[in-house]
Design a protein around this motif. Structure first.
Motif, PDB file in Angstrom:
ATOM      1  N   ARG A 132       0.844  -1.194   0.000  1.00  0.00           N
ATOM      2  CA  ARG A 132       0.000   0.000   0.000  1.00  0.00           C
ATOM      3  C   ARG A 132       0.882   1.248   0.000  1.00  0.00           C
ATOM      4  N   TYR A 133       0.328   2.287  -0.610  1.00  0.00           N
ATOM      5  CA  TYR A 133       0.973   3.602  -0.639  1.00  0.00           C
ATOM      6  C   TYR A 133      -0.119   4.616  -0.332  1.00  0.00           C
ATOM      7  N   ALA A 134       0.055   5.384   0.747  1.00  0.00           N
ATOM      8  CA  ALA A 134      -0.999   6.295   1.174  1.00  0.00           C
ATOM      9  C   ALA A 134      -0.431   7.678   1.458  1.00  0.00           C
ATOM     10  N   ARG A 135      -1.204   8.707   1.097  1.00  0.00           N
ATOM     11  CA  ARG A 135      -0.849  10.103   1.366  1.00  0.00           C
ATOM     12  C   ARG A 135      -1.986  10.751   2.151  1.00  0.00           C
ATOM     13  N   ASP A 136      -1.697  11.891   2.759  1.00  0.00           N
ATOM     14  CA  ASP A 136      -2.746  12.639   3.441  1.00  0.00           C
ATOM     15  C   ASP A 136      -3.488  13.541   2.460  1.00  0.00           C
ATOM     16  N   LEU A 137      -3.543  13.120   1.209  1.00  0.00           N
ATOM     17  CA  LEU A 137      -4.219  13.845   0.137  1.00  0.00           C
ATOM     18  C   LEU A 137      -5.250  12.919  -0.499  1.00  0.00           C
ATOM     19  N   GLU A 138      -6.246  13.512  -1.152  1.00  0.00           N
ATOM     20  CA  GLU A 138      -7.244  12.720  -1.864  1.00  0.00           C
ATOM     21  C   GLU A 138      -6.720  12.334  -3.244  1.00  0.00           C
ATOM     22  N   LEU A 139      -7.009  11.114  -3.645  1.00  0.00           N
ATOM     23  CA  LEU A 139      -6.657  10.684  -4.995  1.00  0.00           C
ATOM     24  C   LEU A 139      -7.560  11.356  -6.019  1.00  0.00           C
ATOM     25  N   CYS A 140      -6.968  11.813  -7.118  1.00  0.00           N
ATOM     26  CA  CYS A 140      -7.747  12.279  -8.266  1.00  0.00           C
ATOM     27  C   CYS A 140      -8.090  11.114  -9.179  1.00  0.00           C
ATOM     28  N   THR A 141      -7.098  10.294  -9.474  1.00  0.00           N
ATOM     29  CA  THR A 141      -7.324   9.139 -10.338  1.00  0.00           C
ATOM     30  C   THR A 141      -6.148   8.185 -10.209  1.00  0.00           C
ATOM     31  N   VAL A 142      -6.377   6.922 -10.549  1.00  0.00           N
ATOM     32  CA  VAL A 142      -5.340   5.890 -10.602  1.00  0.00           C
ATOM     33  C   VAL A 142      -5.506   5.155 -11.923  1.00  0.00           C
ATOM     34  N   ALA A 143      -4.402   4.920 -12.611  1.00  0.00           N
ATOM     35  CA  ALA A 143      -4.461   4.240 -13.916  1.00  0.00           C
ATOM     36  C   ALA A 143      -3.217   3.389 -14.095  1.00  0.00           C
ATOM     37  N   GLY A 144      -3.250   2.520 -15.085  1.00  0.00           N
ATOM     38  CA  GLY A 144      -2.099   1.696 -15.426  1.00  0.00           C
ATOM     39  C   GLY A 144      -1.467   2.169 -16.718  1.00  0.00           C
ATOM     40  N   ALA A 145      -0.130   2.191 -16.758  1.00  0.00           N
ATOM     41  CA  ALA A 145       0.615   2.545 -17.975  1.00  0.00           C
ATOM     42  C   ALA A 145       2.053   2.079 -17.814  1.00  0.00           C
ATOM     43  N   TRP A 146       2.676   1.674 -18.915  1.00  0.00           N
ATOM     44  CA  TRP A 146       4.087   1.264 -18.911  1.00  0.00           C
ATOM     45  C   TRP A 146       4.348   0.120 -17.926  1.00  0.00           C
ATOM     46  N   SER A 147       3.355  -0.742 -17.719  1.00  0.00           N
ATOM     47  CA  SER A 147       3.467  -1.814 -16.718  1.00  0.00           C
ATOM     48  C   SER A 147       3.709  -1.250 -15.327  1.00  0.00           C
ATOM     49  N   ARG A 148       3.164  -0.097 -15.061  1.00  0.00           N
ATOM     50  CA  ARG A 148       3.257   0.581 -13.775  1.00  0.00           C
ATOM     51  C   ARG A 148       1.860   1.062 -13.364  1.00  0.00           C
ATOM     52  N   ALA A 149       1.709   1.403 -12.107  1.00  0.00           N
ATOM     53  CA  ALA A 149       0.499   2.064 -11.632  1.00  0.00           C
ATOM     54  C   ALA A 149       0.810   3.538 -11.424  1.00  0.00           C
ATOM     55  N   LEU A 150      -0.074   4.407 -11.917  1.00  0.00           N
ATOM     56  CA  LEU A 150       0.097   5.849 -11.770  1.00  0.00           C
ATOM     57  C   LEU A 150      -0.981   6.377 -10.835  1.00  0.00           C
ATOM     58  N   ALA A 151      -0.547   7.036  -9.766  1.00  0.00           N
ATOM     59  CA  ALA A 151      -1.469   7.626  -8.798  1.00  0.00           C
ATOM     60  C   ALA A 151      -1.339   9.140  -8.862  1.00  0.00           C
ATOM     61  N   VAL A 152      -2.462   9.836  -9.085  1.00  0.00           N
ATOM     62  CA  VAL A 152      -2.476  11.295  -9.183  1.00  0.00           C
ATOM     63  C   VAL A 152      -3.273  11.841  -7.997  1.00  0.00           C
ATOM     64  N   TYR A 153      -2.630  12.720  -7.219  1.00  0.00           N
ATOM     65  CA  TYR A 153      -3.233  13.232  -5.993  1.00  0.00           C
ATOM     66  C   TYR A 153      -3.643  14.694  -6.137  1.00  0.00           C
ATOM     67  N   HIS A 154      -4.724  15.059  -5.405  1.00  0.00           N
ATOM     68  CA  HIS A 154      -5.216  16.433  -5.350  1.00  0.00           C
ATOM     69  C   HIS A 154      -4.355  17.221  -4.367  1.00  0.00           C
ATOM     70  N   LYS A 155      -3.621  18.184  -4.892  1.00  0.00           N
ATOM     71  CA  LYS A 155      -2.744  19.013  -4.071  1.00  0.00           C
ATOM     72  C   LYS A 155      -2.846  20.446  -4.556  1.00  0.00           C
ATOM     73  N   ASP A 156      -2.916  21.382  -3.625  1.00  0.00           N
ATOM     74  CA  ASP A 156      -3.104  22.793  -3.951  1.00  0.00           C
ATOM     75  C   ASP A 156      -4.440  22.952  -4.692  1.00  0.00           C
ATOM     76  N   THR A 157      -4.417  23.530  -5.882  1.00  0.00           N
ATOM     77  CA  THR A 157      -5.677  23.816  -6.584  1.00  0.00           C
ATOM     78  C   THR A 157      -6.009  22.792  -7.662  1.00  0.00           C
ATOM     79  N   GLY A 158      -5.155  21.819  -7.885  1.00  0.00           N
ATOM     80  CA  GLY A 158      -5.417  20.845  -8.941  1.00  0.00           C
ATOM     81  C   GLY A 158      -4.908  19.473  -8.564  1.00  0.00           C
ATOM     82  N   CYS A 159      -4.743  18.637  -9.571  1.00  0.00           N
ATOM     83  CA  CYS A 159      -4.216  17.284  -9.380  1.00  0.00           C
ATOM     84  C   CYS A 159      -2.737  17.325  -9.756  1.00  0.00           C
ATOM     85  N   SER A 160      -1.917  17.726  -8.790  1.00  0.00           N
ATOM     86  CA  SER A 160      -0.554  18.121  -9.138  1.00  0.00           C
ATOM     87  C   SER A 160       0.531  17.195  -8.632  1.00  0.00           C
ATOM     88  N   GLU A 161       0.190  16.143  -7.883  1.00  0.00           N
ATOM     89  CA  GLU A 161       1.231  15.229  -7.408  1.00  0.00           C
ATOM     90  C   GLU A 161       1.039  13.870  -8.070  1.00  0.00           C
TER      91      GLU A 161
END
Length: 730
Positions: A137-166
């Motif tokens: 597991r990988y957890a942040r004190d931020l809300e997830l915007c979206t999670v997707a698969g690409a390049w045989s990897r998992a990509l997690a995009v987090y809501h930070k500041d005013t957008g989905c920037s992490e």
């Protein structure tokens, strides 16, 4: 000596220490000692100042840690998982749910490698596909915007500041963080992948990243405007987005224009902040959805006209077809700027909301429509299956006819769903929109594909070949050479993916292999001798005016090298799982030594019987589908005994010809590439990396693959090959 009370930082060199006075000749041991002044740093005010500095540093460190991303991150890793069981040979007669998990952050199921990835709240979890158990597991004190698969990897995009920037990239096998960046994606973004790049959707800004998360394109309103004037248009808003083979398509609504605008961009131009347009054209209607991109064709839905319109690579309209779907399906634009689609063997499947439309992968021509579906579906055990009320429908890709149905208890859920289907089971997410389970497909020589069986004229007789789907305007022909005991079918999982990249794949048996005849002279199967025969094939293929790219796997890599040294007119060379010279000591070389007397004394049937006895001790062999085992046997015993002996001799004796090959590539001005599976047990990864260095060509590693990435991880291999080949042809 200085007067008492005078401050002195450094003691003068002329002053003596007490022990020096003791040792001085002619001086009494009881002579008066020189005056020793107290340290200037022992005063009370100095000690207080030092203490205050220490406290300030400690407090600052605590504050930095307290507000850092590290403190706000929880990260638990796992050991690499065991391999999944193989997929069943056909769609089972019944299916049942084995687990479920909440995953609101995954618009479609994320299944990479031997893990299913779910996202909820601020946590991304890698789960065992068979049990649903959380492995990492990988957890942040931020809300997830979206999670997707690409390049045989998992990509997690987090809501930070005013957008989905992490953005964090994770290894799905272990949860290890492999890359991270700060981005500028908008809220409610979705991730769109073409295999080589990932693009974030948004109303005002699109960002595209490479597989190391380095930005390769930003399009739209960039803040702050450091370099104004680099964007082609200002004030536009964006709708649906799609991507294919290094290109990103987007529908725009621009001020002063009566119709929607279709723009296609390069995913990676010269400069990330200066978009390069392939074309941009204003459409006839103000409302348009980008449905799919394949080869050189783009499919656009015009809801007001209820039409599907096809456009070519220069923005020209090719054809228009009526859309026979309910009007309600065309009232609202696709959620998140992404049209729900899935790829089959022959078609791309578009889910309109209540129907699934089959579009030919070759040119996106509509083929049939199936009403009453619950999603775009996918391929499972070589068949196309689509969610319907009460279960799954197994559908004929060519006609759209329902072959049979499979009942599934969806526990009262009646909404739309997406699925990743394959491996030993079907995704639980097929029944729960944004739910959590999926399994990857098992790939093999029997993987479905859109190629046709053909033959090429060779010096020893017809050379059996698989000619992959031919794009409307192919950039090049790609000739694929198999390894020892291999055949053209070794590339079955790659053929459609290569074609989607705008290239025409042709996979062959080497002379003497499987369905291709060969001579009785063993010396004709050495790398240089076979290279001459392959060079003649390349000359014939290049006669249609297309450049020819050559890929050789394992022993086929040695043969491909021989072809280049014999003057083959190649436009590029790729060596896959091949080496600089003879096979190094190890189990594979020992098998050749054991097999030679069996082949000479008893023939191919006896040699393969012994091979089967040895293989039967391996769990992977026992788990293999009977159909695949039968194919491997038929292929081996159909091959020429002289060919098997001659190629084995080549593997044991081939000299190092790397410098010769480097010179030949330089003389032709032909690029090259060396690719290895990360667990290759033939030539080591280091040997192959060093060969690439000596050839002065790029080197790439396919993760979760050993000696045959073409069947062990074809998606990962295609992500390397297709963008690189296309870059050679610009």
């Amino acid at each position: 000596m200085l007067p008492p009370g005078t401050e002195d930082v450094l003691t003068p060199a002329t002053e003596h220490r007490a022990d020096e006075a003791d040792a001085a000749p002619g001086r009494s041991r009881h002579a008066a000692l020189p005056h020793v002044r107290p340290s200037p740093w022992n005063r009370r005010r100095d000690r207080v100042a030092a203490a205050l500095i220490t406290v300030v540093v400690l407090v600052a460190g605590v504050l930095v840690w307290a507000f850092s991303d590290q403190r706000a991150t929880s990260h638990e890793l796992a050991d690499p998982p065991a391999a999944l069981p193989p997929a069943p040979p056909s769609v089972p007669a019944s299916l049942q749910e084995i687990w479920q998990a909440e995953s609101p952050a995954t618009p479609v199921p994320v299944s990479e490698g031997s893990s299913v990835v779910t996202g909820s709240g601020g946590e991304v979890a890698g789960r065992d596909p068979l049990t649903g158990e959380v492995r990492w597991r990988y957890a942040r004190d931020l809300e997830l915007c979206t999670v997707a698969g690409a390049w045989s990897r998992a990509l997690a995009v987090y809501h930070k500041d005013t957008g989905c920037s992490e953005v964090t990239q994770l290894d799905p096998a272990t949860g290890r963080r492999t890359a991270q960046r700060n981005g500028d994606a908008e809220l409610n973004t979705r991730l769109v992948s073409d295999g080589g790049h990932v693009t974030t959707t948004g109303e005002r800004l699109l960002n595209t990243w490479r597989n190391d998360l380095v930005k390769s394109l930003e399009y739209g309103e960039v803040f702050p405007k450091v370099n104004p004037g680099k964007q082609p248009r200002e004030g536009c808003t964006y709708g649906t987005v799609a991507a294919n083979a290094g290109e990103v398509g987007v529908i725009e609504d621009c001020p002063g224009e009566q119709g929607a605008r279709l723009t296609v961009l390069k995913a990676a131009g010269e400069e990330a902040d200066e978009p390069e347009e392939v074309f941009s054209t204003v459409l006839s209607d103000s409302s348009a959805w980008l449905v799919a991109m394949s080869g050189d064709t783009i499919a656009i839905a015009l809801p007001q006209r209820r039409q599907l319109v096809l456009y070519g690579s220069k923005g020209e309209q090719l054809a228009a077809y009526p859309l026979d779907v309910p009007a309600a399906d065309l009232r609202h634009a696709p959620e998140g700027g992404v049209t729900p689609t899935a790829k089959g063997t022959d078609n791309i499947y578009w889910f309109t909301g209540s129907s699934t439309v089959a579009l030919s992968r070759k040119d996106l021509t509509p083929r049939w429509t199936l009403d009453g579906t619950h999603g775009p579906g996918g391929m499972f055990a070589g068949q196309y299956v689509v969610p319907i009320e009460g279960g799954l429908a197994v559908v004929d890709e060519g006609t759209g006819a329902t072959v049979r149905t499979v009942g599934v208890d969806r526990h009262g859920y009646r909404g739309a769903g997406a699925a990743r289907i394959g491996g030993p089971g079907v995704a639980g997410a097929a029944w729960r929109h944004r739910g959590g389970a999926a399994m990857t497909a098992a790939f093999s020589q029997l993987s479905p594909h859109g190629a046709s069986r053909t033959s090429l004229a060779g010096r020893y007789g017809p050379v059996a070949a698989l000619s992959g789907p031919r794009p409307a305007e192919p950039l090049a022909t790609v000739l694929l050479l198999p390894g020892y005991t291999g055949s053209k079918e070794d590339f079955a999982p790659l053929l459609d993916g290569i074609a989607e990249g705008g290239l025409h794949p042709v996979a062959i048996d080497l002379p003497g292999q499987y369905e291709s005849p060969g001579p009785d002279d063993e010396s004709c199967y050495l790398p240089l001798a076979l290279g001459e025969a392959v060079a003649e094939l390349i000359t014939g293929l290049s006669g249609d005016g297309l450049p020819v790219l050559l890929l050789g796997h394992s022993y086929g890599g040695l043969v491909a090298r021989g072809a280049v040294l014999c003057g083959a007119p190649v436009a590029g060379l790729t060596l896959l799982g091949s080496g600089p010279d003879r096979l190094p000591p190890g189990a594979r070389l020992s098998a050749l030594d054991v097999g030679e007397p069996l082949l000479r004394g008893h023939g191919v049937e006896a040699a393969y019987a012994v091979r089967e006895q040895v293989s039967a001790r391996a769990p992977a062999w026992l788990a293999m589908a009977e159909e695949l085992r039968a194919f491997l046997r038929t292929r081996f015993v159909s091959s020429s005994t002289a060919g098997l002996l001659g190629m084995a001799a080549g593997l044991r004796s081939e000299p190092d010809r790397v410098e010769e090959l480097a010179a030949a590539l330089r003389d032709r001005g032909a690029p090259g590439l060396v690719v290895a599976g990360e667990h290759d047990d033939a030539w080591s990864v280091e040997q192959q990396k060093d060969m690439a260095r000596r050839l002065e060509v790029p080197f790439a590693v396919v993760e979760r693959a050993a000696h045959s990435p073409n069947t062990e991880n074809p998606p990962g291999l295609l992500e390397i090959l297709v963008p690189e080949w296309r870059s050679w042809l610009r």
